[in-house]
Design an enzyme around this catalytic site. Structure first.
Site, PDB file in Angstrom:
ATOM      1  N   LYS A 294       0.861  -1.189   0.000  1.00  0.00           N
ATOM      2  CA  LYS A 294       0.000   0.000   0.000  1.00  0.00           C
ATOM      3  C   LYS A 294       0.888   1.227   0.000  1.00  0.00           C
ATOM      4  CE  LYS A 294      -4.446   0.787   0.105  1.00  0.00           C
ATOM      5  NZ  LYS A 294      -5.477  -0.125  -0.426  1.00  0.00           N
TER       6      LYS A 294
HETATM    7  P1  NAD Z   1     -13.263   7.074  -3.416  1.00  0.00           P
HETATM    8  O1  NAD Z   1     -12.336   8.199  -3.136  1.00  0.00           O
HETATM    9  O2  NAD Z   1     -13.716   6.822  -4.817  1.00  0.00           O
HETATM   10  O3  NAD Z   1     -14.602   7.219  -2.535  1.00  0.00           O
HETATM   11  C1  NAD Z   1     -14.576   7.461  -1.158  1.00  0.00           C
HETATM   12  C2  NAD Z   1     -15.962   7.940  -0.735  1.00  0.00           C
HETATM   13  O4  NAD Z   1     -15.983   8.132   0.684  1.00  0.00           O
HETATM   14  C3  NAD Z   1     -16.344   9.308  -1.340  1.00  0.00           C
HETATM   15  O5  NAD Z   1     -17.736   9.334  -1.574  1.00  0.00           O
HETATM   16  C4  NAD Z   1     -15.982  10.284  -0.223  1.00  0.00           C
HETATM   17  O6  NAD Z   1     -16.697  11.507  -0.308  1.00  0.00           O
HETATM   18  C5  NAD Z   1     -16.383   9.467   0.982  1.00  0.00           C
HETATM   19  N1  NAD Z   1     -15.718   9.883   2.213  1.00  0.00           N
HETATM   20  C6  NAD Z   1     -14.450  10.342   2.368  1.00  0.00           C
HETATM   21  N2  NAD Z   1     -14.230  10.682   3.653  1.00  0.00           N
HETATM   22  C7  NAD Z   1     -15.395  10.466   4.305  1.00  0.00           C
HETATM   23  C8  NAD Z   1     -15.827  10.644   5.641  1.00  0.00           C
HETATM   24  N3  NAD Z   1     -14.999  11.142   6.569  1.00  0.00           N
HETATM   25  N4  NAD Z   1     -17.090  10.294   5.957  1.00  0.00           N
HETATM   26  C9  NAD Z   1     -17.937   9.794   5.037  1.00  0.00           C
HETATM   27  N5  NAD Z   1     -17.590   9.613   3.737  1.00  0.00           N
HETATM   28  C10 NAD Z   1     -16.342   9.944   3.388  1.00  0.00           C
HETATM   29  O7  NAD Z   1     -12.558   5.795  -2.792  1.00  0.00           O
HETATM   30  P2  NAD Z   1     -12.926   4.272  -3.054  1.00  0.00           P
HETATM   31  O8  NAD Z   1     -11.982   3.719  -4.052  1.00  0.00           O
HETATM   32  O9  NAD Z   1     -14.399   4.113  -3.239  1.00  0.00           O
HETATM   33  O10 NAD Z   1     -12.468   3.648  -1.653  1.00  0.00           O
HETATM   34  C11 NAD Z   1     -13.320   3.605  -0.522  1.00  0.00           C
HETATM   35  C12 NAD Z   1     -12.768   2.560   0.445  1.00  0.00           C
HETATM   36  O11 NAD Z   1     -12.745   1.291  -0.206  1.00  0.00           O
HETATM   37  C13 NAD Z   1     -11.338   2.803   0.946  1.00  0.00           C
HETATM   38  O12 NAD Z   1     -11.245   2.300   2.274  1.00  0.00           O
HETATM   39  C14 NAD Z   1     -10.502   1.928   0.026  1.00  0.00           C
HETATM   40  O13 NAD Z   1      -9.281   1.538   0.637  1.00  0.00           O
HETATM   41  C15 NAD Z   1     -11.438   0.745  -0.131  1.00  0.00           C
HETATM   42  N6  NAD Z   1     -11.181  -0.075  -1.314  1.00  0.00           N
HETATM   43  C16 NAD Z   1     -11.216   0.445  -2.568  1.00  0.00           C
HETATM   44  C17 NAD Z   1     -11.015  -0.380  -3.665  1.00  0.00           C
HETATM   45  C18 NAD Z   1     -11.125   0.119  -5.087  1.00  0.00           C
HETATM   46  O14 NAD Z   1     -11.011  -0.704  -6.001  1.00  0.00           O
HETATM   47  N7  NAD Z   1     -11.357   1.397  -5.319  1.00  0.00           N
HETATM   48  C19 NAD Z   1     -10.731  -1.735  -3.471  1.00  0.00           C
HETATM   49  C20 NAD Z   1     -10.710  -2.246  -2.177  1.00  0.00           C
HETATM   50  C21 NAD Z   1     -10.941  -1.396  -1.113  1.00  0.00           C
END
Ligand code: NAD
Length: 431
Positions: A120
């Site tokens: 990461k």
């Molecule tokens: P992203 O940036 O596309 O979306 C994040 C979302 O969370 C946004 O809507 C943002 O406004 C919201 N957010 C941010 N801070 C916040 C808060 N304090 N309270 C409430 N909402 C909040 O990111 P993503 O890729 O969707 O990732 C989200 C989670 O999923 C992370 O923990 C990431 O590690 C995990 N994840 C992502 C992937 C992927 O393929 N994108 C894969 C596995 C895990």
């Protein structure tokens, strides 16, 4: 705390990557160990990341001034293959956060039987305050500084919070310019035009719902009758909400960083997602409807609560007030250890992150395989392969949980840890 064969290190001198999130990841590992039946030597090896890099990223801002951002990359284990993991841009990124997320990636890849270890990385910056040109400068300089430790057979970055296809395109281009030829297999989550895979953008959110669907089937629940709440409306939560609605479930609330929007009769998820895509993160506050805070959203009466924002959202403090019957972890580490214990006590089913959000890395693996073989699989093919992988991992976890009376998180961790430990045992210690 006891850390990896470094017992001589005095208690009062924490190792560099130790922070609350890393301690959560480590405590989960410790809690799974009694069921994993692995040797002490192997357990010691897995408590610490294999390699960590901290860099300083100097960038010229649009106003002409220069600033320096800290950047990190942590590789937890390379025993099964190259390391794999996202890159996030966030003001809270730290070495400890990256180390925790890298460790979870190791268990996740092993659980899904992907030939990868966990990594990461990230840059400590406020991405919303940066222009596109500034983001490109950060990305290209960060990639250049990672060159000694990344590569298609060493460590393959992917998007995470606040990074996307464009970020990956800049990383791929920067790496390729150094190599002298196009190296699409250096990153996953790229645009299709440069070797990205169809269905990668939807993969994590779709995988979350594949796991929810399978869990509902085992529990005898009809998914189309469930009332769902989704925290986080980005790449994971936005797609998961859409997939839930497509299967007939009622999505009664969603939120982003600006807060949530609620309709007990069900939201128009498609319209909301189109709005979020058009206006960017944090735009739900502008959408017409009944608004609520993220704290209130987590405590709404519902059947399924999808946590798809960020870590540490449900804690010992608010877990007693959560009213969902099932929690699906789309984000990494959204549930604290205390909350986990409270949910186990209250018989709330927790679908753990390393299983539930593994769709992203699984389709990233498909993307890497296609790039290495210069192949192009179609959407249906990839969706079917993803469903097979997620279903296989879910069934192994569910069966172990039933057999050994474990929580699904313990069963998922034990399954992942086992795969890695077997590989470490087989390879032995060099030299
Ligand atoms: P992203 O940036 O596309 O979306 C994040 C979302 O969370 C946004 O809507 C943002 O406004 C919201 N957010 C941010 N801070 C916040 C808060 N304090 N309270 C409430 N909402 C909040 O990111 P993503 O890729 O969707 O990732 C989200 C989670 O999923 C992370 O923990 C990431 O590690 C995990 N994840 C992502 C992937 C992927 O393929 N994108 C894969 C596995 C895990």
């Amino acid at each position: 705390m006891r850390v990896a064969g470094l017992q001589e290190v005095p208690e009062h001198e924490p190792l560099e990557w130790e922070n609350p999130l890393f301690n959560t990841a480590l405590s989960q590992f410790e809690q799974a160990l009694p069921y994993a039946e692995i040797s002490d030597a192997v357990a010691d090896r897995l408590r610490v990341p294999e390699r960590s890099l901290i860099v300083a990223i100097p960038v010229k801002l649009d106003n002409g001034r220069r600033t320096v951002y800290p950047g990190y990359r942590v590789q937890h284990s390379s025993v099964l293959g190259p390391t794999k993991g996202g890159v996030r841009y966030d003001p809270h990124v730290s070495l400890g956060e990256c180390a925790a997320l890298a460790m979870w990636m190791t268990w996740k890849c092993a659980l899904l039987r992907l030939p990868y270890g966990g990594a990461k990385g990230g840059v400590r910056c406020d991405p919303r305050a940066l222009s596109e040109r500034e983001l490109q400068a950060v990305t290209r300089r960060f990639t250049t500084q990672l060159l000694p430790i990344i590569g298609p057979q060493e460590d393959i970055p992917a998007p995470d919070m606040a990074t996307d296809e464009q970020t990956m395109a800049w990383m791929m281009d920067t790496y390729s310019m150094q190599a002298g030829y196009a190296v699409p297999e250096i990153v996953t989550g790229k645009p299709i035009s440069i070797g990205g895979s169809v269905f990668r953008p939807e993969a994590t959110g779709a995988g979350v719902v594949m796991v929810i669907e399978r869990a509902c089937r085992r529990l005898g629940w009809d998914l189309s009758e469930q009332r769902c709440v989704v925290q986080g409306f980005g790449k994971v939560g936005g797609v998961a909400a859409g997939e839930l609605a497509e299967r007939g479930a009622t999505v009664i609330a969603v939120s982003d960083v600006s807060g949530g929007i609620h309709d007990p009769d069900g939201l128009d998820v498609q319209a909301l997602y189109a709005h979020a895509l058009e206006h960017g993160h944090g735009s739900l506050a502008e959408y017409e409807g009944e608004h609520l805070t993220n704290e209130e959203l987590l405590e709404l009466p519902c059947d399924i609560l999808v946590l798809a924002a960020l870590e540490d959202q449900v804690t010992g403090e608010n877990a007693p007030r959560v009213k969902a019957r099932m929690i699906a972890e789309g984000a990494n580490g959204p549930t604290s250890l205390e909350a986990d214990a409270i949910f186990a006590e209250r018989d709330i089913v927790v679908l753990p992150d390393i299983l539930t959000n593994a769709g992203g890395v699984t389709v990233s693996y498909f993307e890497w395989v296609q790039d290495l073989g210069r192949l192009f699989w179609d959407r249906n093919d990839i969706r079917r392969r993803l469903a097979d992988k997620m279903g296989d991992a879910f069934d192994r976890v569910w069966t172990l949980a039933q057999k050994r009376r474990l929580t699904l998180r313990q069963a998922a961790l034990v399954t992942g840890i086992h795969e890695v430990a077997d590989a470490l045992d087989a390879r032995g210690l060099y030299p």
